[in-house]
Design an enzyme around this catalytic site. Structure first.
Site, short mmCIF file in Angstrom:
data_model
loop_
_atom_site.label_atom_id
_atom_site.label_comp_id
_atom_site.label_asym_id
_atom_site.label_seq_id
_atom_site.Cartn_x
_atom_site.Cartn_y
_atom_site.Cartn_z
N CYS A 178 -12.62 35.66 -5.94
CA CYS A 178 -11.66 35.73 -4.83
C CYS A 178 -10.63 36.85 -5.00
CB CYS A 178 -10.93 34.40 -4.70
SG CYS A 178 -12.04 33.09 -4.18
N ASP A 179 -10.75 37.64 -6.04
CA ASP A 179 -9.75 38.69 -6.29
C ASP A 179 -10.11 39.98 -5.57
OD1 ASP A 179 -7.85 40.37 -7.25
OD2 ASP A 179 -8.06 39.76 -9.33
#
Ligand code: PLP
Length: 430
Positions: free
Chosen positions: A352-353
């Site tokens: 999710c980064d």
């Protein structure tokens, strides 16, 4: 896409062979991402190194890839090892390699490293500061020379055309080397010679020329002044690998030949040469096979979300400043440079980064869909060693390419550089 590649034919043959190899593996192994290990490629790289640098003692840099597949192959081959920590000393020792075949080439050693130097009687270490020599003296000072590691003073010169300049962190100026060798003597240490590392991915022979001359000058001066006769020069690593253009070993030979000539000249002057190659040995031994898990179009550009990313097998994007190649497993590569169906895509990982983006300019077909496979060749160096499981995505496992090396790959690797532009008649791409 690579437009600067001077050897497109050989590179194409190689990539086609790799694609075929990986397709075989993908048919027999499930799993969304895995590294594919090719022992023949490892062996070929070690052969190249030995052929172009005869008489230069190789200490494989364990930090570049410490997997058992690599270490056991090189140990059986009789190679020595460059280790950076107590853990790496123990890894190599567990293979039956004695400390006499190791250099702990970290100029700053923690207490565990100092203990392992002593316990495993590691033959050599490096230092580049008076403070580190004083530290070594606390452990070894006063012991007979034979019970101490030989201390190589690491020098550094400005590097040109390298991917990572290690001189920003390590190495004294060449003129400081003689005083440091003299300090070794005064402290009752065992002065051994000079070491350098020109920086990673050095396509520039000049870096080696300048460092070698500085090392020779320092040893000649020290020997004249002290009455010692130190002859050892460690030329470190830095040997490049064609990672971003798929050429792998194909463009490397000219640089290796140049360094080999330098070494022969130093050997002719009575110096003993050793090296710490990392990337050039393990870089081509692993490919990474991943799966498209998602696709989007943003501002007219195709984005692919892959099953491994910057926090995993592609961490070299961050730590190694490495531009990787991304290729489809199931599509023709031959006309990819001209194909209207290919475009500059964005390729990112599964976490999710927002930092988890491997490339914003990956030349790929735009018709890949979730479930399709993508592979990256030449990802053996500085990848597996630093992968994490961030966001709960497991590290990609290793699978061995268990068939005999493909004739096409063999052919590509053995085409002489001088005939590089031509595809030999005997080699068919079909
Ligand atoms: C001391 C030392 N030796 C050898 C190496 C291996 O370098 P390369 O992978 O560029 O050959 C490194 C890499 O960082 C290093 O720090």
């Amino acid at each position: 896409m690579n437009t600067d590649d001077p050897h497109p034919s050989r590179t194409h043959i190689r990539l086609h062979a790799l694609q075929t190899t990986l397709s075989h593996v993908a048919h027999t192994h499930s799993g969304s991402s895995y590294f594919v290990f090719d022992e023949a490629a490892l062996s070929h790289a070690a052969d190249l190194f030995e052929r172009y640098l005869p008489g230069v003692i190789p200490f494989y840099a364990v930090k570049s890839n410490d997997r058992h597949e690599i270490l056991s192959h090189l140990a059986a081959r009789g190679w020595s090892f460059d280790v950076a920590s107590a853990y790496e000393v123990e890894r190599v020792h567990a293979l039956g390699v004695s400390g006499s075949r190791m250099i702990l080439a970290n100029p700053f050693k923690d207490n565990n490293s100092l203990e392992s130097l002593m316990r495993y009687q590691v033959a050599m270490t490096t230092a580049d500061s008076p403070e580190e020599l004083v530290k070594l003296q606390r452990t070894f000072g006063g012991l007979p020379a034979a019970a101490q590691p030989a201390v190589l003073i690491r020098i550094s010169l400005p590097a040109e055309g390298v991917q990572t300049d290690l001189g920003v962190k390590f190495g004294c100026r060449p003129e400081q080397a003689v005083p440091l060798l003299q300090q070794c003597v005064e402290l009752g240490l065992n002065p051994g010679g000079i070491a350098f590392h020109v920086g990673t991915q050095s396509w520039n022979l000049g870096n080696y020329e300048r460092a070698m001359q500085a090392a020779i000058d320092a040893l000649n001066t020290f020997n004249t002044e002290s009455g010692f006769n130190l002859r050892l020069i460690d030329i470190g690593g830095g040997f490049p690998w064609g990672t971003s253009d798929g050429s792998g070993p194909l463009r490397v030979e000219a640089l290796l030949a140049g360094v080999g000539h330098l070494c022969q000249s130093a050997q002719a002057q009575g110096f003993t040469l050793q090296a710490e190659p990392g990337r050039v040995i393990c870089g081509g031994a692993f490919s990474l096979l991943t799966t498209v898990i998602g696709k989007a179009t943003r501002n007219g550009q195709t984005w692919y979300y892959l099953s491994d990313g910057v926090y995993g097998g592609y961490n070299g994007v961050m730590y190694d400043h490495q531009p990787y190649l991304f290729l489809p497993l199931d599509q023709d590569l031959e006309h990819r440079d001209q194909s209207p169906d290919w475009a500059m895509t964005v390729v990112c990982g599964p976490t999710c980064d927002g930092v988890d983006i491997m490339s914003r300019a990956a030349w790929l077909p735009t018709n890949l869909e979730a479930g399709d496979r993508v592979f990256t060749p030449d990802i053996g160096a500085y990848s597996l060693v630093a992968a994490t499981e961030f966001n709960g995505f497991a590290r990609s496992p290793i699978i061995s390419a268990d068939h005999a090396p493909l004739p096409l790959l063999e052919a590509a690797l053995h085409i002489p550089v001088t005939s590089a532009e031509e595809i030999p008649q005997a080699v068919s791409l079909s």
